[in-house]
Structures are given as structure tokens and as C-alpha cells.
Write a protein that holds these residues in place. Structure first.
Motif, PDB file in Angstrom:
ATOM      1  N   LYS A   7     -48.882  85.386  44.266  1.00 11.22           N
ATOM      2  CA  LYS A   7     -48.149  84.151  44.016  1.00 11.22           C
ATOM      3  C   LYS A   7     -49.102  82.964  44.041  1.00 11.22           C
ATOM      4  O   LYS A   7     -50.099  82.971  44.770  1.00 11.22           O
ATOM      5  CB  LYS A   7     -47.045  83.986  45.059  1.00 11.22           C
ATOM      6  CG  LYS A   7     -45.918  84.982  44.909  1.00 11.22           C
ATOM      7  CD  LYS A   7     -44.805  84.731  45.909  1.00 11.22           C
ATOM      8  CE  LYS A   7     -45.166  85.277  47.274  1.00 11.22           C
ATOM      9  NZ  LYS A   7     -44.012  85.208  48.218  1.00 11.22           N
ATOM     10  N   LYS A   8     -48.768  81.957  43.257  1.00 12.65           N
ATOM     11  CA  LYS A   8     -49.581  80.741  43.196  1.00 12.65           C
ATOM     12  C   LYS A   8     -48.718  79.549  43.573  1.00 12.65           C
ATOM     13  O   LYS A   8     -47.530  79.497  43.251  1.00 12.65           O
ATOM     14  CB  LYS A   8     -50.153  80.558  41.790  1.00 12.65           C
ATOM     15  CG  LYS A   8     -51.050  81.705  41.350  1.00 12.65           C
ATOM     16  CD  LYS A   8     -51.466  81.564  39.897  1.00 12.65           C
ATOM     17  CE  LYS A   8     -52.294  82.757  39.449  1.00 12.65           C
ATOM     18  NZ  LYS A   8     -52.655  82.679  38.005  1.00 12.65           N
ATOM     19  N   THR A   9     -49.315  78.593  44.249  1.00 13.71           N
ATOM     20  CA  THR A   9     -48.566  77.406  44.652  1.00 13.71           C
ATOM     21  C   THR A   9     -48.377  76.482  43.453  1.00 13.71           C
ATOM     22  O   THR A   9     -49.085  76.609  42.435  1.00 13.71           O
ATOM     23  CB  THR A   9     -49.286  76.637  45.772  1.00 13.71           C
ATOM     24  OG1 THR A   9     -50.358  75.858  45.209  1.00 13.71           O
ATOM     25  CG2 THR A   9     -49.821  77.575  46.844  1.00 13.71           C
ATOM     26  N   ILE A  51     -54.568  68.773  51.957  1.00 12.14           N
ATOM     27  CA  ILE A  51     -54.540  70.226  51.864  1.00 12.14           C
ATOM     28  C   ILE A  51     -53.193  70.698  51.342  1.00 12.14           C
ATOM     29  O   ILE A  51     -52.150  70.091  51.613  1.00 12.14           O
ATOM     30  CB  ILE A  51     -54.846  70.875  53.236  1.00 12.14           C
ATOM     31  CG1 ILE A  51     -54.997  72.399  53.090  1.00 12.14           C
ATOM     32  CG2 ILE A  51     -53.794  70.519  54.274  1.00 12.14           C
ATOM     33  CD1 ILE A  51     -55.573  73.091  54.318  1.00 12.14           C
ATOM     34  N   ASP A  52     -53.234  71.773  50.587  1.00  7.12           N
ATOM     35  CA  ASP A  52     -52.032  72.412  50.043  1.00  7.12           C
ATOM     36  C   ASP A  52     -51.695  73.622  50.917  1.00  7.12           C
ATOM     37  O   ASP A  52     -52.448  74.586  50.967  1.00  7.12           O
ATOM     38  CB  ASP A  52     -52.310  72.849  48.604  1.00  7.12           C
ATOM     39  CG  ASP A  52     -51.187  73.690  47.998  1.00  7.12           C
ATOM     40  OD1 ASP A  52     -50.062  73.665  48.533  1.00  7.12           O
ATOM     41  OD2 ASP A  52     -51.456  74.365  46.978  1.00  7.12           O
ATOM     42  N   VAL A  53     -50.576  73.558  51.629  1.00  3.03           N
ATOM     43  CA  VAL A  53     -50.129  74.697  52.444  1.00  3.03           C
ATOM     44  C   VAL A  53     -48.744  75.150  51.965  1.00  3.03           C
ATOM     45  O   VAL A  53     -47.897  75.554  52.753  1.00  3.03           O
ATOM     46  CB  VAL A  53     -50.117  74.365  53.953  1.00  3.03           C
ATOM     47  CG1 VAL A  53     -51.528  74.236  54.490  1.00  3.03           C
ATOM     48  CG2 VAL A  53     -49.318  73.098  54.233  1.00  3.03           C
ATOM     49  N   SER A  54     -48.542  75.082  50.655  1.00  2.00           N
ATOM     50  CA  SER A  54     -47.246  75.434  50.070  1.00  2.00           C
ATOM     51  C   SER A  54     -46.904  76.908  50.244  1.00  2.00           C
ATOM     52  O   SER A  54     -45.737  77.299  50.081  1.00  2.00           O
ATOM     53  CB  SER A  54     -47.223  75.081  48.580  1.00  2.00           C
ATOM     54  OG  SER A  54     -47.484  73.720  48.376  1.00  2.00           O
ATOM     55  N   CYS A  55     -47.884  77.740  50.584  1.00  5.21           N
ATOM     56  CA  CYS A  55     -47.600  79.153  50.806  1.00  5.21           C
ATOM     57  C   CYS A  55     -46.861  79.388  52.126  1.00  5.21           C
ATOM     58  O   CYS A  55     -46.283  80.466  52.327  1.00  5.21           O
ATOM     59  CB  CYS A  55     -48.886  79.968  50.785  1.00  5.21           C
ATOM     60  SG  CYS A  55     -50.009  79.615  52.163  1.00  5.21           S
ATOM     61  N   ALA A 146     -43.172  72.309  47.385  1.00  8.32           N
ATOM     62  CA  ALA A 146     -44.587  72.249  47.738  1.00  8.32           C
ATOM     63  C   ALA A 146     -44.677  71.605  49.112  1.00  8.32           C
ATOM     64  O   ALA A 146     -43.822  70.798  49.496  1.00  8.32           O
ATOM     65  CB  ALA A 146     -45.371  71.435  46.715  1.00  8.32           C
ATOM     66  N   PHE A 147     -45.711  71.976  49.857  1.00  8.80           N
ATOM     67  CA  PHE A 147     -45.928  71.431  51.196  1.00  8.80           C
ATOM     68  C   PHE A 147     -47.390  71.049  51.269  1.00  8.80           C
ATOM     69  O   PHE A 147     -48.277  71.903  51.202  1.00  8.80           O
ATOM     70  CB  PHE A 147     -45.584  72.494  52.238  1.00  8.80           C
ATOM     71  CG  PHE A 147     -45.336  71.965  53.620  1.00  8.80           C
ATOM     72  CD1 PHE A 147     -44.611  70.802  53.839  1.00  8.80           C
ATOM     73  CD2 PHE A 147     -45.809  72.658  54.733  1.00  8.80           C
ATOM     74  CE1 PHE A 147     -44.362  70.336  55.123  1.00  8.80           C
ATOM     75  CE2 PHE A 147     -45.552  72.202  56.024  1.00  8.80           C
ATOM     76  CZ  PHE A 147     -44.830  71.041  56.220  1.00  8.80           C
ATOM     77  N   LEU A 148     -47.659  69.756  51.327  1.00  6.87           N
ATOM     78  CA  LEU A 148     -49.045  69.291  51.341  1.00  6.87           C
ATOM     79  C   LEU A 148     -49.233  68.281  52.454  1.00  6.87           C
ATOM     80  O   LEU A 148     -48.289  67.595  52.857  1.00  6.87           O
ATOM     81  CB  LEU A 148     -49.437  68.709  49.988  1.00  6.87           C
ATOM     82  CG  LEU A 148     -48.558  67.607  49.417  1.00  6.87           C
ATOM     83  CD1 LEU A 148     -49.262  66.271  49.498  1.00  6.87           C
ATOM     84  CD2 LEU A 148     -48.230  67.915  47.963  1.00  6.87           C
ATOM     85  N   GLY A 149     -50.445  68.235  52.978  1.00  5.75           N
ATOM     86  CA  GLY A 149     -50.657  67.426  54.162  1.00  5.75           C
ATOM     87  C   GLY A 149     -51.886  66.557  54.109  1.00  5.75           C
ATOM     88  O   GLY A 149     -52.838  66.830  53.374  1.00  5.75           O
ATOM     89  N   ILE A 202     -41.849  68.427  49.195  1.00  5.29           N
ATOM     90  CA  ILE A 202     -41.366  67.830  47.960  1.00  5.29           C
ATOM     91  C   ILE A 202     -41.021  68.940  46.969  1.00  5.29           C
ATOM     92  O   ILE A 202     -41.603  70.034  47.021  1.00  5.29           O
ATOM     93  CB  ILE A 202     -42.435  66.870  47.366  1.00  5.29           C
ATOM     94  CG1 ILE A 202     -41.851  66.027  46.232  1.00  5.29           C
ATOM     95  CG2 ILE A 202     -43.678  67.619  46.931  1.00  5.29           C
ATOM     96  CD1 ILE A 202     -42.729  64.849  45.841  1.00  5.29           C
ATOM     97  N   GLU A 203     -40.065  68.686  46.097  1.00  2.00           N
ATOM     98  CA  GLU A 203     -39.695  69.687  45.094  1.00  2.00           C
ATOM     99  C   GLU A 203     -40.929  70.116  44.308  1.00  2.00           C
ATOM    100  O   GLU A 203     -41.794  69.307  43.982  1.00  2.00           O
ATOM    101  CB  GLU A 203     -38.654  69.111  44.136  1.00  2.00           C
ATOM    102  CG  GLU A 203     -37.291  68.881  44.768  1.00  2.00           C
ATOM    103  CD  GLU A 203     -36.295  68.342  43.767  1.00  2.00           C
ATOM    104  OE1 GLU A 203     -36.400  68.708  42.581  1.00  2.00           O
ATOM    105  OE2 GLU A 203     -35.433  67.551  44.175  1.00  2.00           O
ATOM    106  N   ALA A 204     -40.978  71.407  43.993  1.00  2.28           N
ATOM    107  CA  ALA A 204     -42.157  71.977  43.343  1.00  2.28           C
ATOM    108  C   ALA A 204     -42.537  71.229  42.071  1.00  2.28           C
ATOM    109  O   ALA A 204     -43.719  71.017  41.794  1.00  2.28           O
ATOM    110  CB  ALA A 204     -41.916  73.454  43.048  1.00  2.28           C
ATOM    111  N   ARG A 205     -41.546  70.797  41.303  1.00  2.00           N
ATOM    112  CA  ARG A 205     -41.830  70.144  40.015  1.00  2.00           C
ATOM    113  C   ARG A 205     -42.488  68.779  40.196  1.00  2.00           C
ATOM    114  O   ARG A 205     -43.087  68.245  39.257  1.00  2.00           O
ATOM    115  CB  ARG A 205     -40.540  69.998  39.217  1.00  2.00           C
ATOM    116  CG  ARG A 205     -39.485  69.128  39.876  1.00  2.00           C
ATOM    117  CD  ARG A 205     -38.164  69.110  39.130  1.00  2.00           C
ATOM    118  NE  ARG A 205     -37.171  68.297  39.815  1.00  2.00           N
ATOM    119  CZ  ARG A 205     -37.070  66.982  39.674  1.00  2.00           C
ATOM    120  NH1 ARG A 205     -37.889  66.330  38.846  1.00  2.00           N
ATOM    121  NH2 ARG A 205     -36.141  66.308  40.333  1.00  2.00           N
TER     122      ARG A 205
END
Length: 367
Positions: A7-9, A51-55, A146-149, A202-205
């Protein structure tokens, strides 16, 4: 590496354009670094990193019985949470061994669990097993968001500049809806590095737009992206254990130092009797500590820790700290050997000389 089934974020394409090198984690393809992990580590410590921690797993718990049900399942107090609050907690078995750890956030109509990606199905399956007549629903919403910090000392200054929010009023794990430019997002006061941290759901889109906006606006604050390699170094320096590496079902909750995940006056939950007994009458046989190592290579996870030839513990994770200019690690030693400065050996191919140290490491201690 075959990536066909990973899977990809929502931010994968942007991260690839930015030069990210990817690695696999729990069925996901995540950025490991953007060229030079040590520089990313320094950036987070001195300025700010994104950082992207959407996983990370996002599990929504609904139904009118959601709070009392979870209250009976986890180690921290759920009933006291207000719709803008949250807590760090753990799910235990009857012997107080750690089945999972996660952040739990309270919203008006549901609860949201945030956990490492490898625990997604385990948490859902375990909780679902205990739902009998209760009105409780469990929904994996990870792919919807998505979850980014933002992490680092300049992070609050950047957010203040963009939103005029009073971040000083936010307690740890608190959350609120804010606007960053044209983007409405839920912000959480949360850190995975031991520094100042704020994360945005935030919504993925909408994820790519928010990521680009923050990088552009954050340039003046020294903001740069960082990946899993830098995150690993920073969290080890801060003494933050990761499930699956530094703790698992073999560990009693006090062993990795998760006292902040426990309410001692909340009443009954699975594992509560043993936790009460441990807190009042007993000491655990081993504790998580830090190691400063005289090594020129990465020690192996699981390596034995010895003292005068006696096996006293084991290493769980390690990283090279550019701040301390040496290899550091986390691991367990028997309770009689937890004092800072205790000289030990780590048996990883060759014998590595090391010193036990309290956590966090000196580079992260508040002065």
C-alpha cells in the motif's frame, strides 16, 4: 523490492518526486529517508521537520456503548475524556502483558484509535472478540485519511504563524479543528520524537495540497521532510519504545516504562488486578534502558547483554546518533543492573563495550 502488493500513502507520488528512498513496513511503502538521514535528524532537533505517517492505523469506534466498553478494555481512563481530549493507553491480557499500545482520541460521536500499522488487525480482532451485547462498532478508516506531522522546536512557531492558534493551551493528546491556509484539518498535540510535535488528520484527497502548503510556508522556519530512519534515531534518543521492536506480548506493561499509559484509580479492566499488584507489592524483573555503545557497526537486535560473562539482558533496537557521535540502543536488563553507568558487553558478532544509561539519552534531556 517488489512493490506490487504494498500500500502507498496519499503522499507517495510527491515524496517520490522529492527524492525519497522507500522501504517496506507492515504492508506499506514508506519513506525511509530523503537522501541523508543524519541531516534530517539534525533538522528536526534544531528547526522543524515534516513527516508522513499516514500508514498508521486509524480505527473509529462508534455506538452508544463505545466509552464504557473501551474503558473496560484498556489501561487508561476513557470515561474522563472530553470530546477534545485524548490519552495514550495499552491493551493488556489478564497477566498484564502488552497486546497493543495506541493513542485514543475522543470526539463528540466516536472514539478514534491511532496505532502503528502492524497492530491494525490485531486491535480490531481483539476488541471485536469482547463485543457481545454492547452497541459498539469498529471501522478501519486508515485509507480514508492522510496523517502528517510537524516535529521540532520551530513547529509551534510555524503553526502559530499560519493559524494564530494558542498552542500553549493544548494539553498533550488534545486535538482541535483548525484551518491552515485553505485547508481545514484536525490537529493533534502529539510527538513521536520527544520534541514539539503536532499532527494533522486530513481527507486523503486533500493531503498533497496541505503537504505542499506546509513545505512552502515552512521554508522560512527551516522545515524539511524527514523519513523513518531519522524518526527511528530520534525516538531512540527520546527513549520511546516501539511495539514489535522494543515490546510485545512477552512484556509486562511496567517493563518498557509505560506508566503514563495507566490510570490506577479507573476501576476494573483486563489486566487491572496484576497492574495493581505490581504497583503496590512487586517489582518487575527487567526494565527498558538505554545503551551507549563503543561500536563501528549496527549491533543486532536481540543481541545478548552480559556482565562479567553473565547474561543480564538483551538489545531491542539501535541507531547511530550523530548528536552523541556513537551508536545507541534500547534494550532490557535485569533490575539489579539498571543504574546509569553500569558497564556491560553486547554480544553482536564481536563483543561491544557499552554503558547503561537512563532514558531519554543526554541529547534529549530537558535542562
Amino acid at each position: 523490492m517488489s512493490t506490487g502488493f504494498l500500500k502507498k500513502t496519499p503522499l507517495h507520488d510527491l515524496e517520490k518526486k522529492s527524492g525519497a528512498a522507500f522501504r517496506e513496513y507492515a504492508g506499506w511503502l514508506i519513506p525511509d529517508h530523503y537522501g541523508y538521514a543524519a541531516e534530517e535528524t539534525r533538522c528536526v532537533k534544531q528547526a522543524a521537520g515534516i513527516i508522513d505517517v499516514s500508514c498508521r492505523a486509524k480505527i473509529r469506534v462508534g455506538g452508544k456503548d463505545r466509552a464504557p466498553f473501551l474503558h473496560s478494555m484498556v489501561s487508561n481512563d476513557v470515561k474522563k475524556l472530553t470530546p477534545d481530549g485524548g490519552a495514550y493507553t495499552a491493551m493488556l491480557n489478564a497477566q498484564a502483558r502488552v497486546l497493543a499500545d495506541f493513542h485514543l482520541f475522543c470526539f463528540q460521536d466516536y472514539l478514534l484509535l491511532d496505532a502503528t500499522a502492524s497492530l491494525t488487525q490485531k486491535i480490531i480482532t481483539t476488541l471485536d472478540k469482547y463485543i457481545i451485547m454492547e452497541d459498539v462498532s469498529l471501522t478501519d478508516v486508515t485509507n480514508d485519511y492522510a496523517f502528517l506531522g510537524l516535529e521540532g522546536p520551530a513547529a509551534p512557531m510555524l503553526i502559530n504563524a499560519l493559524s494564530e492558534e494558542n498552542l500553549n493551551a493544548l494539553a498533550p493528546y488534545a486535538h482541535k479543528k483548525i484551518k491552515l491556509g485553505d485547508f481545514e484539518t484536525e490537529m493533534f498535540k502529539l510527538s513521536f520524537t520527544g520534541s514539539e510535535g503536532y499532527y494533522f488528520l486530513i481527507e486523503a484527497r486533500m493531503a498533497e495540497g496541505l503537504w505542499e502548503f506546509l513545505l512552502k510556508q515552512g521554508a522560512a522556519f527551516g522545515l524539511k521532510p524527514f523519513g523513518a530512519a531519522a524518526l527511528n534515531t530520534l525516538r531512540i534518543e527520546a527513549g520511546i519504545p516501539w511495539y514489535g521492536l522494543d515490546m510485545d506480548e512477552r512484556n509486562l506493561l511496567p517493563e518498557p516504562g509505560l506508566d503514563h499509559a495507566v490510570s490506577l484509580d479507573k476501576g476494573c479492566y483486563i489486566g487491572q488486578e496484576m497492574i495493581s499488584r505490581l504497583s503496590r507489592f512487586a517489582k518487575v524483573n527487567k526494565k527498558l534502558v538505554g545503551f551507549e555503545m563503543d561500536s563501528d557497526h549496527a549491533p543486532e537486535a536481540g543481541a545478548r547483554v552480559t556482565l562479567d560473562g553473565k547474561n543480564i539482558g538483551y538489545l531491542t533496537s539501535s541507531a547511530f546518533s550523530s548528536t552523541l557521535n556513537q551508536w545507541i540502543g534500547l534494550g532490557y536488563v535485569a533490575r539489579d543492573y539498571t543504574s546509569s553507568g553500569t558497564q556491560v558487553s553486547i554480544e553482536s558478532g564481536s563483543k561491544i563495550q557499552a554503558r547503561v544509561t537512563s532514558l531519554p539519552f543526554a541529547s534529549c534531556r530537558k535542562t
